[in-house]
Write an enzyme that holds these catalytic residues in place. Structure first.
Site, mmCIF file in Angstrom:
data_model
loop_
_atom_site.group_PDB
_atom_site.id
_atom_site.type_symbol
_atom_site.label_atom_id
_atom_site.label_comp_id
_atom_site.label_asym_id
_atom_site.label_seq_id
_atom_site.Cartn_x
_atom_site.Cartn_y
_atom_site.Cartn_z
ATOM 1 N N ASP A 47 0.911 -1.136 -0.029
ATOM 2 C CA ASP A 47 0.040 0.072 0.119
ATOM 3 C C ASP A 47 0.857 1.113 -0.031
ATOM 4 O OD1 ASP A 47 -3.023 0.541 0.869
ATOM 5 O OD2 ASP A 47 -1.812 2.246 1.275
ATOM 6 N N CYS A 161 -11.292 -8.136 -20.721
ATOM 7 C CA CYS A 161 -12.446 -8.398 -21.497
ATOM 8 C C CYS A 161 -13.729 -7.829 -20.891
ATOM 9 C CB CYS A 161 -12.475 -9.954 -21.408
ATOM 10 S SG CYS A 161 -11.358 -11.004 -21.983
ATOM 11 N N CYS A 173 -15.498 6.592 -3.836
ATOM 12 C CA CYS A 173 -15.779 6.661 -2.380
ATOM 13 C C CYS A 173 -15.805 7.978 -2.001
ATOM 14 C CB CYS A 173 -14.742 5.732 -1.562
ATOM 15 S SG CYS A 173 -14.898 4.225 -2.150
#
Ligand SMILES: [Zn+2]
Length: 331
Positions: A47, A161, A173
């Site tokens: 992160d 795809c 968000c």
């Protein structure tokens, strides 16, 4: 072990598995916690961000103290996960995940968990997963809705795809908000798929893409196998894995749904926290230095320079202005 489909054999397999979680926010927190409590062998968590107060409503591994101290999410997560299970084997990576880094992280992994908040990183995970033949479990949520699907190279259609039929990404968000129960439900479904895969219960896995809204009490499951394109650049006959090819030079981006410009200097140009401190002193800004980053202000913008040279300019959406500030500060 009492749960028959897992049993003693399944538990052993969980205990020797390596799972890579990309993102350590709303989805990454509960996924990591559930896997650690399930006895996972090894976790890698990547992160690029640090804890902020607005995260606490849904990101269950973090506390007010983490937010006050601006602790990087992976650092706070590791601390909490070790409190939960002291012998957990956890590798944390505080960095922006690009192609070369992701390929390195998943080298000996059995599974990749999508706990990101943007399409770009999902396309990258998708490319690496297909290139290496490792399944990845997609999860996304916004507002009161969520989406889950396990992508398995050689078996399912791939994420690329699906792009033409996926809902537009105008809602994030930051504009639509998000309620914690939708996070928990997505994370729970993703982790269930992970446990099935890791314990050899592939037959029990979801075969349709799940989309739900827990406020409107609706749920749809969509078959996606017909969406598979033979010309797909990831899962087709001649894959080129376009997301793996990083453009040369300094990389500028507006972070999805946030008023933040991120600047990753060209590899040849390694900015250090000392450079940040010099700049802060030169422009007469107060600064705060932690072991992980240095924070200072330019005009009305809050700048955060990480150890590895990555710079965030908060309060800004304009890439050109970001470029201008970067060059003004660091030449
Ligand atoms: Zn494809």
């Amino acid at each position: 072990m009492l749960f028959k489909p897992i049993g003693e054999t399944g538990q052993k397999r969980i205990g020797s598995a390596h799972v890579v979680i990309i993102g350590c926010g709303a989805l990454g927190s509960p996924i990591a916690e559930m896997l650690v409590r399930a006895g996972i062998g090894k976790l890698t968590i990547a992160d690029r961000d640090y804890v902020e107060r607005s995260n606490l409503q849904r990101q269950q591994l973090f506390t007010e103290q983490d937010a006050d101290e601006g602790t990087p999410k992976v650092v706070a997560a590791e601390r909490r996960l070790k409190d939960i299970r002291r012998d957990s084997d956890i590798r944390i990576v505080l960095d922006h995940v690009d192609g070369p880094l992701l390929e390195e992280l998943v080298a000996d992994a059995h599974l990749i968990m999508d706990a990101t908040d943007n399409f770009e990183t999902r396309l990258l995970i998708n490319d690496v997963a297909w290139k290496k033949g490792i399944p990845w479990i997609h999860g996304a949520c916004v507002g009161s809705s969520g989406t889950v699907f396990p992508f398995i190279p050689g078996e399912t259609a791939c994420f690329r795809c699906l792009l033409p039929v996926l809902p537009s990404v105008n809602e994030t968000c930051d504009t639509a908000g998000i309620i914690a129960p939708s996070v928990q439900l997505v994370a729970a479904r993703q982790t269930a798929e992970a446990l099935k895969w890791l314990t050899g219960n592939e037959d029990a896995m979801m075969t349709k893409l799940l989309h739900f809204d827990i406020w409107n009490n609706t749920q749809v499951e969509a078959g996606i196998s017909r969406l598979r394109r033979p010309t797909c650049e990831t899962c087709g006959e001649m894959p080129t894995y376009p997301s793996l090819h990083k453009p040369e030079g300094t990389n500028y981006a507006v972070l999805c749904g946030r008023e933040t410009v991120q600047i990753i200097p060209d590899n040849g140009r390694a900015l250090t926290m000392d450079d940040g401190e010099d700049v802060a002193k030169r422009i007469g800004s107060d600064y705060k230095r932690t072991p992980f980053f240095i924070e200072f202000h330019v005009e009305d913008y809050r700048c955060v320079l990480f150890q590895n040279g990555r710079l965030l300019i908060h309060g800004l959406r304009d890439l050109n202005k970001g470029r201008q500030i970067y060059h003004q500060l660091f030449g």
